[in-house]
Scaffold this motif. Structure first.
Motif, short mmCIF file in Angstrom:
data_model
loop_
_atom_site.label_atom_id
_atom_site.label_comp_id
_atom_site.label_asym_id
_atom_site.label_seq_id
_atom_site.Cartn_x
_atom_site.Cartn_y
_atom_site.Cartn_z
N GLU A 1 -0.67 -2.75 6.70
CA GLU A 1 -1.65 -1.72 7.06
C GLU A 1 -2.81 -2.28 7.88
O GLU A 1 -3.96 -1.90 7.70
N TYR B 1 0.84 -1.20 0.00
CA TYR B 1 0.00 0.00 0.00
C TYR B 1 0.87 1.25 0.00
O TYR B 1 0.54 2.24 -0.64
N SER B 2 2.00 1.19 0.71
CA SER B 2 2.94 2.31 0.79
C SER B 2 4.36 1.78 0.70
O SER B 2 4.64 0.68 1.16
N GLU C 1 -10.75 3.75 1.58
CA GLU C 1 -10.72 4.64 0.42
C GLU C 1 -11.17 6.04 0.81
O GLU C 1 -10.69 7.03 0.26
#
Length: 302
Positions: free
Chosen positions: A203, A77-78, A211
């Motif tokens: 996460e 995700y990151s 979202e």
């Protein structure tokens, strides 16, 4: 898969297998699509073209078999960066390791980085990564916390955030932490650190990440070795202020601490952990951590 994987933790093997299965499925779909695009007349209506799965499997290179040329990549995700410091590295460069072949990013040029310049002179950026495969490549090439020298630290922070209070992403935040006696936890700290990193990059710490709220409260996680204890910490980008504080933020921060204690560290919700050289899972804002004496606040405990 090569024999390298046989000595990996179960969770690593599962991640590796998932990567292989996903790649095989994707290649099979592409093969079918290519067959249709090329107008393959040899197939009857409704017939599926046979795929040599073994040949495709042999062509797949994961980070476990080829740390520099792997062709399977599952994005996180990151992106994240691992930092390291210890008394032995102060004023020196880290020796080259197999990780040096991975791409690395320059130090972020932020106001926080400038303010923490003195601190950052002694901390070394080890590697940046943005995929499941690169994470396991990193993990399998670093010394575990149980074998680190005294006063050493690993800092795993989101890319672009430096592990310092002065960073813009950290200055209004705080940290959940737990201190564990070294002699009783030497056999557990490596697993605890692994699970803490997995929860961070996966996460799962922040229950309201979605979202509609795409920015996680988590900025980084740290493991520290000291002469008599280990410390694990989770840094957040925000902290309840006390007066007129946002109750939703407090609930969100508390959920992070509970997840850390129960799901990551494996303790029961009601279990008391404090004792000689040990603390509960505790939260303090960075600003409160700087206060001493009577001005110091008691930590928030889950």
């Amino acid at each position: 898969m090569t024999s390298t994987a046989s000595s990996l933790p179960v969770s690593a093997l599962q991640a590796s297998q998932a990567a292989v299965n996903a790649a095989l499925a994707e290649n099979e779909i592409k093969e079918k699509e290519n067959g249709k695009a090329n107008g393959d007349e040899s197939l009857e209506p409704g017939e599926i073209q046979e795929v040599d799965m073994q040949a495709q499997a042999d062509a797949i290179r994961t980070v476990f078999s080829d740390p520099t040329n792997f062709n399977v990549k599952h994005p996180l995700y990151s992106p994240w960066t691992l930092w390291f410091d210890s008394p032995a590295t102060k004023g020196r460069n880290l020796p080259q390791t197999p990780m040096s072949s991975f791409p690395q990013t320059p130090l972020p040029q932020t106001p926080g980085a400038a303010a923490a310049q003195g601190w950052m002179e002694d901390i070394k950026r080890v590697i940046s990564f943005d995929s499941v495969e690169e994470f396991w490549g990193m993990y399998n090439n670093i010394v575990p916390p149980s074998q680190l020298p005294q006063k050493a630290n690993y800092y795993l922070f989101k890319e672009g955030i430096i592990p310092a209070w002065e960073d813009e992403a950290n200055k209004n935040g705080g940290k959940w932490s737990i201190q564990l006696p070294k002699d009783k936890n030497r056999s557990n700290v490596d697993k605890m650190w692994l699970y803490t990193m997995l929860a961070a990059i996966g996460e799962t710490f922040d229950p309201q990440l979605s979202e509609s709220s795409p920015q996680s409260l988590i900025t980084g996680v740290i493991v520290s070795t000291r002469p008599q204890f280990y410390r694990l910490s989770i840094w957040t980008r925000a902290a309840p202020t006390g007066a007129g504080e946002d109750e939703k933020l407090r609930e969100r921060i508390e959920a992070i601490g509970r997840h850390f204690k129960i799901s990551v560290l494996g303790y029961s919700e009601s279990q008391k952990l404090a004792g000689p050289l040990a603390t509960e899972v505790e939260f303090l804002s960075h600003k409160d951590s700087e206060k001493k004496g009577k001005a110091a606040k008691k930590p928030w405990v889950v």
